[in-house]
Design a protein around this motif. Structure first.
Motif, PDB file in Angstrom:
ATOM      1  N   GLU A 190       0.835  -1.201   0.000  1.00 51.83           N
ATOM      2  CA  GLU A 190       0.000   0.000   0.000  1.00 51.83           C
ATOM      3  C   GLU A 190       0.872   1.254   0.000  1.00 51.83           C
ATOM      4  OE1 GLU A 190      -2.891   0.074   3.134  1.00 51.83           O
ATOM      5  OE2 GLU A 190      -3.435   2.117   2.598  1.00 51.83           O
ATOM      6  N   GLN A 250       0.860   4.076  -2.855  1.00 51.84           N
ATOM      7  CA  GLN A 250       0.521   5.452  -2.498  1.00 51.84           C
ATOM      8  C   GLN A 250       1.634   6.416  -2.916  1.00 51.84           C
ATOM      9  OE1 GLN A 250       0.185   6.346   1.678  1.00 51.84           O
ATOM     10  NE2 GLN A 250      -1.555   7.668   1.314  1.00 51.84           N
ATOM     11  N   MET A 257      -5.629   5.500  -5.988  1.00 49.73           N
ATOM     12  CA  MET A 257      -5.017   4.197  -5.767  1.00 49.73           C
ATOM     13  C   MET A 257      -6.009   3.128  -6.176  1.00 49.73           C
ATOM     14  SD  MET A 257      -3.402   4.859  -2.080  1.00 49.73           S
ATOM     15  CE  MET A 257      -3.128   3.189  -1.570  1.00 49.73           C
ATOM     16  N   LEU A 297      -6.185  10.869  -4.736  1.00 50.91           N
ATOM     17  CA  LEU A 297      -5.214  11.078  -3.656  1.00 50.91           C
ATOM     18  C   LEU A 297      -5.023  12.578  -3.484  1.00 50.91           C
ATOM     19  CD1 LEU A 297      -2.421   8.555  -4.605  1.00 50.91           C
ATOM     20  CD2 LEU A 297      -3.788   8.487  -2.546  1.00 50.91           C
TER      21      LEU A 297
END
Lengths: 242, 500
Positions: free
Chosen positions: B81, B85, B100, B233
């Motif tokens: 993750e 990211q 994502m 994001l």
């Protein structure tokens, strides 16, 4: 009639104290369990919210002084309030302090690099009311800086216990000057071994109080005072009967 | 203008991440090991490994049998993750809207972006090239819908799907391309419904009854009949404030005023977001281009401008303005969630704690970090290791100090044991007298020995036999002999501490 006299004399004594410049300390509330030590101070109560000085003339006395101070902390500390131990050359061994009944994990230790920062830190700490008691090892303390400490203590009510290892000049405004030396440990019935820690506690100077000297043992999690210090009262009823 | 989406598939994100740290791994088969139902299986395999016949989901034992020189790396929780990211934030250069796509991809809303790279095909190439430069193998595909782009990135040869062509493109792809659950895919394959074109035209009610509504939903999303949203994001905005000055600032008072203004606006913003400063840097730009900075740290998150100002003021004298500063930037480089203010109403200790924290900050701000600490017991018998240091406001897990009734400990412990000369009557007896710093001490009483063994898993050496001895003046010492008594070899005695 005698009761009236005693009352009168007590009142006069209070007035005398006031004239001598004694101000009742604000920090003192409940009487700390210090037995005969209390009576050496004005009003018969150990002075909190003031500066106490402990002279450690020899290197060995540092341990005895630290031990006695830790015992004092145990009696003076309010619940949950942290205390601060300031030093530039600390030899204190934290696990040993637990034997004196204080919550060691709540104590803050400031280990400074330079000797000269100790006084600055001490003064800052004494202005901080949440701290109950501040212990500091100060090698050199002149009159001016001791007055600054006194001023800080007067406004905040924090108790300062200052250890003076091998002091050169003894010129300060502290309310009391102590000297603690170790005595051979107290042992019951000549058992082998070393016994409980025992000190000769000398109150060399106390403002408006009565200097004195005591033999104090630390046992069962509290100070034990030798009975010799309070002999007079026990004899009186004997005389009456006889 | 129609919307266009890009789906990026990172083929080997974790192994690539490890390869970036050690370039040699590029030429070796590398797998990431994860545990599923108590079996150690391959979670990810790199290009070399795939070439050697390894597959995701294979057990590690099988893989080792196939490729003996296999390098196995334990799966690190949350690493994947983190990688996705970080790449997502880095890809904001291609489009402002990057999302994502767990577990191993990114989605871009690329509407109106491609022409800046000279068209859609060069745009896709630029993305792949950029990721390759960072060390990640990736496939980027573009389509009108998120679903179609996702499918093309992973399963199609042609990565670019022209506007409106997704129906045609999807027909030839396997059902895995629809982002479905494993069970649904298995059912479809069992029935031979492959590729997607085979069941696309079937009655919707029949499909829903057999495979659930997800299949229809995914199909609609891929073909553009249903709307799908991206969760972009949002890069964190740094907690920084600027203060340009018309005239250069030379005096300490001027700097103080500047700090006050900067802190005021910074603290207002932090208070709104429920954060507090843990570390802040004040950068001062001098007229001649020289930049100076001062840094402060706090033990607890703080939004008190007065307190922070005091901390900064302690360090103002380290600045050298010379001809003056023309710009100040105050940045909170580390912020933490502040403790809620409400606590103060029912918990009286909270404000005390704040006052104390401010004192500690002042001391540490002036004299250096790490000066103040607390101690907690540590599970060691070796005296030097019997306690550990913790931060002033850290949660301590272990409060119970062992009460040393049986094993007394000295109040003063020397950091290093001091060598002493002794006279001992019998080998395993405490000494009769010893000399320390030139002074002779006669032992009157003694206790011990207490043998403390070396903790062999930490350090090797002799054990210590500790004795508590008391001299004629009543001073109690803690002394020890290292090792057993040995007639041939001289054993040394040491003084380690003094009791209260």
């Amino acid at each position: 009639m005698s009761a009236f006299n005693a009352e009168h004399i007590a009142a006069l004594r209070q007035e005398l104290l006031r004239w001598q410049g004694y101000r009742p300390l604000t920090g003192a509330c409940a009487e700390p369990a210090l037995g005969p030590l209390n009576s050496a101070f004005p009003n018969g109560i150990f002075a909190t919210g003031a500066v106490h000085e402990f002279i450690a003339a020899r290197a060995e006395d540092m341990a005895a002084t630290s031990g006695f101070i830790t015992g004092l902390l145990h009696t003076l500390l309010k619940k949950d309030n942290p205390s601060l131990w300031i030093s530039a050359a600390r030899n204190i061994y934290p696990p040993a302090l637990a034997a004196f009944g204080i919550p060691v994990h709540q104590m803050l230790f400031a280990d400074l690099r330079r000797e000269k920062d100790v006084l600055w830190t001490l003064e800052e700490a004494l202005k901080c009311t949440p701290l109950n008691v501040v212990v500091a090892e100060v090698r050199q303390l002149d009159f001016t800086s001791s007055r600054r400490l006194q001023l800080a203590v007067e406004t905040s009510g924090v108790t300062a216990l200052i250890i003076r290892p091998q002091p050169r000049v003894l010129d300060s405004t502290s309310i009391a000057r102590w000297q603690i030396r170790s005595l051979p440990g107290s042992i019951d019935d000549d058992l082998p071994g070393v016994g409980f820690p025992r000190w000769k506690v000398e109150l060399l100077r106390v403002r408006n109080g009565k200097p004195g000297s005591w033999e104090i043992t630390w046992r069962d999690g509290q100070f034990a005072f030798k009975e010799e210090t309070v002999p007079a009262k026990k004899i009186i009823p004997m005389r009456k009967t006889g | 203008m129609s919307t266009r989406y890009v789906a990026v598939w990172l083929c080997y994100p974790q192994t690539d991440w490890y390869t970036r740290r050690n370039a040699e791994r590029a030429n070796r088969p590398v797998v990431i090991q994860c545990v599923e139902r108590n079996r150690r299986i391959i979670g990810e395999v790199n290009y070399k490994g795939e070439a050697a016949g390894l597959q995701k989901g294979m057990t590690i034992t099988d893989a080792r049998a196939l490729v003996p020189e296999l390098e196995i790396i334990e799966e690190e929780n949350g690493l994947l993750e983190k990688i996705i990211q970080a790449l997502g934030f880095a890809c904001i250069r291609f489009t402002p809207v990057v999302a994502m796509n767990q577990p191993d991809g990114l989605l871009f809303d690329a509407s109106g972006c491609a022409h800046l790279w000279g068209g859609e095909q060069p745009y896709l190439e630029a993305i792949e090239k950029c990721l390759r430069r960072w060390g990640y193998a990736a496939r980027a595909a573009m389509a009108d819908t998120i679903g179609a782009a996702w499918a093309a990135a992973r399963y199609a040869d042609e990565k670019w799907i022209a506007p409106g062509e997704q129906l045609k493109a999807m027909q030839s792809l396997p059902p895995q391309a629809l982002r479905l659950e494993e069970t649904v895919i298995a059912k479809l394959l069992q029935l031979g419904l492959q590729p997607i074109g085979r069941f696309m035209g079937m009655p919707r009610r029949a499909l829903q009854r057999r495979f659930g509504s997800t299949l229809l939903e995914r199909l609609d999303q891929a073909l553009g009949f249903a709307i799908e949203h991206l969760e972009p994001l949002v890069p964190p905005v740094p907690y920084a404030e600027r203060l340009p000055c018309l005239d250069p600032i030379v005096s300490a008072t001027g700097i103080e005023i500047a700090i006050e203004q900067l802190l005021d606006s910074l603290c207002k913003r932090l208070a709104k977001e429920g954060k507090g400063v843990r570390e802040a840097v004040l950068k001062c730009f001098r007229v001649d281009g020289h930049v100076q900075q001062i840094q402060i740290n706090t033990t607890r998150p703080s939004i008190q401008p007065v307190h922070l100002q005091k901390l900064l003021a302690l360090k103002i004298n380290t600045l050298q303005p010379d001809l003056g500063f023309e710009l100040f930037i105050l940045e909170a480089t580390r912020v933490d969630d502040a403790e809620p203010e409400q606590q103060r109403i029912w918990d009286g200790g909270s404000s005390d704690k704040a006052v104390l924290a401010e004192l500690l900050d002042r001391i540490e701000g002036k004299l250096g970090k790490g000066m103040i600490h607390r101690y907690q017991p540590a599970a060691h018998y070796w005296p030097e290791r019997a306690y550990s240091r913790i931060e002033p406001f850290a949660e301590n897990k272990n409060n119970e100090w062992p009460v040393p009734v049986q094993r007394p400990r000295p109040v003063c412990l020397f950091p290093r044991p001091v060598s002493i000369e002794v006279t001992a009557p019998v080998p395993d007896y405490p000494p009769m007298l010893f000399r320390y710093k030139g002074k002779l001490h006669k032992v009157k009483r003694a206790d011990g020995p207490e043998r403390i063994e070396q903790e062999w898993w930490l350090q090797s050496g002799d054990h210590r036999d500790y004795y508590t001895v008391e001299d004629e003046e009543g001073v109690r010492f803690w002394i020890f002999r290292d090792g057993h008594y040995d007639a041939k070899r001289q054993r040394h005695w040491y003084l380690h501490g003094i009791f209260a």
